[in-house]
Design a protein around this motif. Structure first.
Motif, PDB file in Angstrom:
ATOM      1  N   ARG A   1      -6.790  -0.644   0.990  1.00 33.56           N
ATOM      2  CA  ARG A   1      -4.906  -0.790   1.458  1.00 33.56           C
ATOM      3  C   ARG A   1      -4.521  -2.086   1.396  1.00 33.56           C
ATOM      4  NH1 ARG A   1      -5.929   4.006   0.583  1.00 33.56           N
ATOM      5  NH2 ARG A   1      -4.740   5.581   1.354  1.00 33.56           N
TER       6      ARG A   1
ATOM      7  N   ALA B   1      -1.413  -3.544  -8.229  1.00 36.42           N
ATOM      8  CA  ALA B   1      -0.903  -1.906  -7.873  1.00 36.42           C
ATOM      9  C   ALA B   1      -1.134  -1.032  -7.846  1.00 36.42           C
ATOM     10  CB  ALA B   1       0.278  -1.428  -6.720  1.00 36.42           C
TER      11      ALA B   1
ATOM     12  N   GLN C   1      -4.272   0.529  -3.239  1.00 34.86           N
ATOM     13  CA  GLN C   1      -3.301   0.549  -2.886  1.00 34.86           C
ATOM     14  C   GLN C   1      -2.417  -0.119  -2.175  1.00 34.86           C
ATOM     15  OE1 GLN C   1      -2.589   5.057  -1.699  1.00 34.86           O
ATOM     16  NE2 GLN C   1      -1.621   3.885  -0.240  1.00 34.86           N
TER      17      GLN C   1
ATOM     18  N   ASN D   1       1.443  -2.660  -1.183  1.00 34.71           N
ATOM     19  CA  ASN D   1       2.451  -2.321  -0.761  1.00 34.71           C
ATOM     20  C   ASN D   1       3.033  -4.613  -0.316  1.00 34.71           C
ATOM     21  OD1 ASN D   1       3.338   0.519  -1.551  1.00 34.71           O
ATOM     22  ND2 ASN D   1       1.253   0.654  -0.014  1.00 34.71           N
TER      23      ASN D   1
ATOM     24  N   THR E   1       2.277   3.402  -2.691  1.00 35.30           N
ATOM     25  CA  THR E   1       1.462   1.654  -3.845  1.00 35.30           C
ATOM     26  C   THR E   1       2.844   1.840  -4.747  1.00 35.30           C
ATOM     27  OG1 THR E   1      -0.016   0.891  -4.648  1.00 35.30           O
ATOM     28  CG2 THR E   1       0.403   2.853  -5.554  1.00 35.30           C
TER      29      THR E   1
END
Length: 303
Positions: A152, A186, A195, A197, A248
């Protein structure tokens, strides 16, 4: 300290104070092992007299968690590489990268020096790109070696990047660039199990408590402190955890008890004549389209 991030290894940049410190403590409270990065610089990006990263590490250790301090400059290739190495060498892996480091050099555009432009671009935009590149290279290698990756990345933009902010042309441009970087990363890193964000937080930090002093003021005793940086961290922790699987390329605003999914640029009213316009025709068509379009939200600080 078992929780949502039990067993995960998390890097947080700019984690000595403010939002970064709140994120680091929140991840540790959910069971993560944390690499606390901070140069210990002032609001203008110049070195300060203390070492806040070590203080945050001590706070985490006092609560029974595990953390290590990293004082490298993440806006350099060597500093970004050593940041990822600190996670892997200390804890054996890397699962989450939170890009948070930043500072301000506010000026109206006509008074904005080139050095102030470059410095803010360097720490915000380059300081996102280089750690992301180093972490992505490690995750790609893991994926290609057949080891499962559930990584992440949480990038930090701003309302200034979404709408603009008067007196912050350098900061607004850098934060808007982070949104573009998030969208591309992403897509590019998805096949490797990563992912990516972004958040646009509003909270009381060294960067905001002076510029927006009245808005950022703490409430009286017993009131909900909507501008406390700790309010933003729960969303960041969730985005950095396994629990956010499938999310994502998204941007979230976070302020107080409010979370908003930002929907970004979308096509509005359109005219297509199937041939080239004259300037006068283009202007007439544009005027009609503007009349049918939603008005833009105001720039922060606009009068």
């Amino acid at each position: 300290m078992a929780g949502l991030c039990e067993g995960r290894v998390v890097i947080v940049t700019g984690a000595g104070r403010g939002l970064g410190r709140a994120h680091a403590l929140a991840f540790a409270a959910e069971g993560a092992k944390v690499v606390v990065n901070d140069l210990g610089v002032g609001l203008d990006g110049l070195p300060g007299p203390d070492g806040p990263a070590a203080q945050v590490v001590a706070e985490i250790a006092a609560l029974g968690g595990q953390a290590v301090a990293h004082g490298g400059d993440i806006a350099t290739s060597g500093g970004a590489a050593s940041l990822v190495a600190a996670a892997v060498d200390t804890f054996g892996r890397l699962d989450t990268l939170v890009n948070n480091a930043g500072f301000l050099r506010d000026r109206m555009l006509v008074n904005l020096d080139e050095d102030d432009w470059d410095a803010v671009m360097r720490v915000h935009l380059k300081g996102h790109f280089l750690p992301l590149r180093s972490a992505a290279a490690w995750w790609r290698a893991e994926a290609k070696a057949g080891r499962p990756v559930a990584a992440r990345v949480v990038n930090t933009s701003s309302g200034a990047g979404l709408l603009g902010s008067v007196g912050q042309g350098n900061y607004s441009a850098a934060k808007a660039g982070i949104l573009g970087l998030t969208a591309v990363a992403a897509q590019e890193m998805g096949p490797y199990g990563v992912q990516v964000n972004a958040i646009a937080p509003a909270a009381r930090t060294r960067m905001t408590e002076r510029t927006f002093a009245e808005t950022m003021a703490a409430p009286g005793a017993g009131g909900f402190d909507a501008m406390a940086p700790e309010n933003v961290s729960p969303l960041v922790v969730w985005l950095g955890a396994d629990a956010s699987a499938g999310v994502t390329g998204r941007v979230f605003e976070a302020e107080g008890g409010r979370i908003t999914v930002m929907e970004g640029w979308r096509p509005g009213p359109t005219a297509d004549r199937g041939a080239r316009w004259t300037p006068a025709e283009a202007g007439e068509a544009a005027a009609k389209l503007l009349a049918a379009a939603q008005a833009p939200l105001p720039v922060y600080g606009a009068r």
